[in-house]
Design a protein around this motif. Structure first.
Motif, PDB file in Angstrom:
ATOM      1  N   TYR A   1       5.880   1.192   6.467  1.00 45.48           N
ATOM      2  CA  TYR A   1       4.819   1.965   5.823  1.00 45.48           C
ATOM      3  C   TYR A   1       4.392   3.170   6.669  1.00 45.48           C
ATOM      4  O   TYR A   1       4.007   4.205   6.133  1.00 45.48           O
TER       5      TYR A   1
ATOM      6  N   GLU B   1       4.605  -0.014  -2.249  1.00 44.44           N
ATOM      7  CA  GLU B   1       3.428   0.756  -1.833  1.00 44.44           C
ATOM      8  C   GLU B   1       2.137   0.122  -2.338  1.00 44.44           C
ATOM      9  O   GLU B   1       1.114   0.147  -1.665  1.00 44.44           O
ATOM     10  N   VAL B   2       2.184  -0.452  -3.505  1.00 41.25           N
ATOM     11  CA  VAL B   2       0.996  -1.051  -4.102  1.00 41.25           C
ATOM     12  C   VAL B   2       0.430  -2.165  -3.219  1.00 41.25           C
ATOM     13  O   VAL B   2      -0.772  -2.400  -3.201  1.00 41.25           O
TER      14      VAL B   2
ATOM     15  N   MET C   1       0.104  -2.167  -0.042  1.00 36.84           N
ATOM     16  CA  MET C   1      -0.788  -1.573   0.951  1.00 36.84           C
ATOM     17  C   MET C   1      -2.056  -1.048   0.290  1.00 36.84           C
ATOM     18  O   MET C   1      -3.134  -1.116   0.870  1.00 36.84           O
ATOM     19  N   SER C   2      -1.953  -0.557  -0.903  1.00 36.33           N
ATOM     20  CA  SER C   2      -3.111   0.009  -1.588  1.00 36.33           C
ATOM     21  C   SER C   2      -4.146  -1.048  -1.949  1.00 36.33           C
ATOM     22  O   SER C   2      -5.345  -0.827  -1.802  1.00 36.33           O
ATOM     23  N   PHE C   3      -3.684  -2.179  -2.422  1.00 36.57           N
ATOM     24  CA  PHE C   3      -4.617  -3.186  -2.930  1.00 36.57           C
ATOM     25  C   PHE C   3      -5.013  -4.247  -1.921  1.00 36.57           C
ATOM     26  O   PHE C   3      -6.082  -4.831  -2.035  1.00 36.57           O
TER      27      PHE C   3
ATOM     28  N   ARG D   1      -6.763   0.196   7.271  1.00 30.55           N
ATOM     29  CA  ARG D   1      -6.154   1.451   6.797  1.00 30.55           C
ATOM     30  C   ARG D   1      -6.608   2.615   7.685  1.00 30.55           C
ATOM     31  O   ARG D   1      -5.810   3.453   8.073  1.00 30.55           O
TER      32      ARG D   1
END
Length: 94
Positions: free
Chosen positions: A10, A52-53, A55-57, A64
């Motif tokens: 990431y 990627e999702v 890491m986003s959620f 972060r």
């Protein structure tokens, strides 16, 4: 399963985002950018993900923020090294 397509670090995205935010992708050549990416990524522990999702959620805001700070510091140190080391010396250290 093809590991190289399914799993990635990431931090690679964060480093590239930082380079773009500094405008280096418009002012530096590909060799400089590749060297900078390697220098920065080697300073940061990898964070492997599939999507990627994820890491986003699932990443807490504090983590972060720490990842962003790690990225900023690593890229800045890489720039400092590349800008302040004679070319022959930097080639020998890679």
């Amino acid at each position: 399963m093809k590991l190289d397509d399914d799993i990635h670090n990431y931090y690679e995205h964060l480093v590239l985002d930082r380079i773009e935010s500094l405008g280096l992708n418009k002012t530096k050549d590909e060799d400089y950018l590749a060297d900078l990416c390697c220098l920065a990524l080697n300073q940061i522990p990898p964070r492997y993900i599939r999507f990627e999702v994820d890491m986003s959620f699932y990443l807490p805001a504090s983590e972060r923020q720490q990842m962003l700070m790690n990225t900023i510091n690593a890229v800045d140190k890489g720039i400092h090294f590349l800008e302040n080391t004679p070319k022959e010396e930097s080639k020998n250290k890679k």
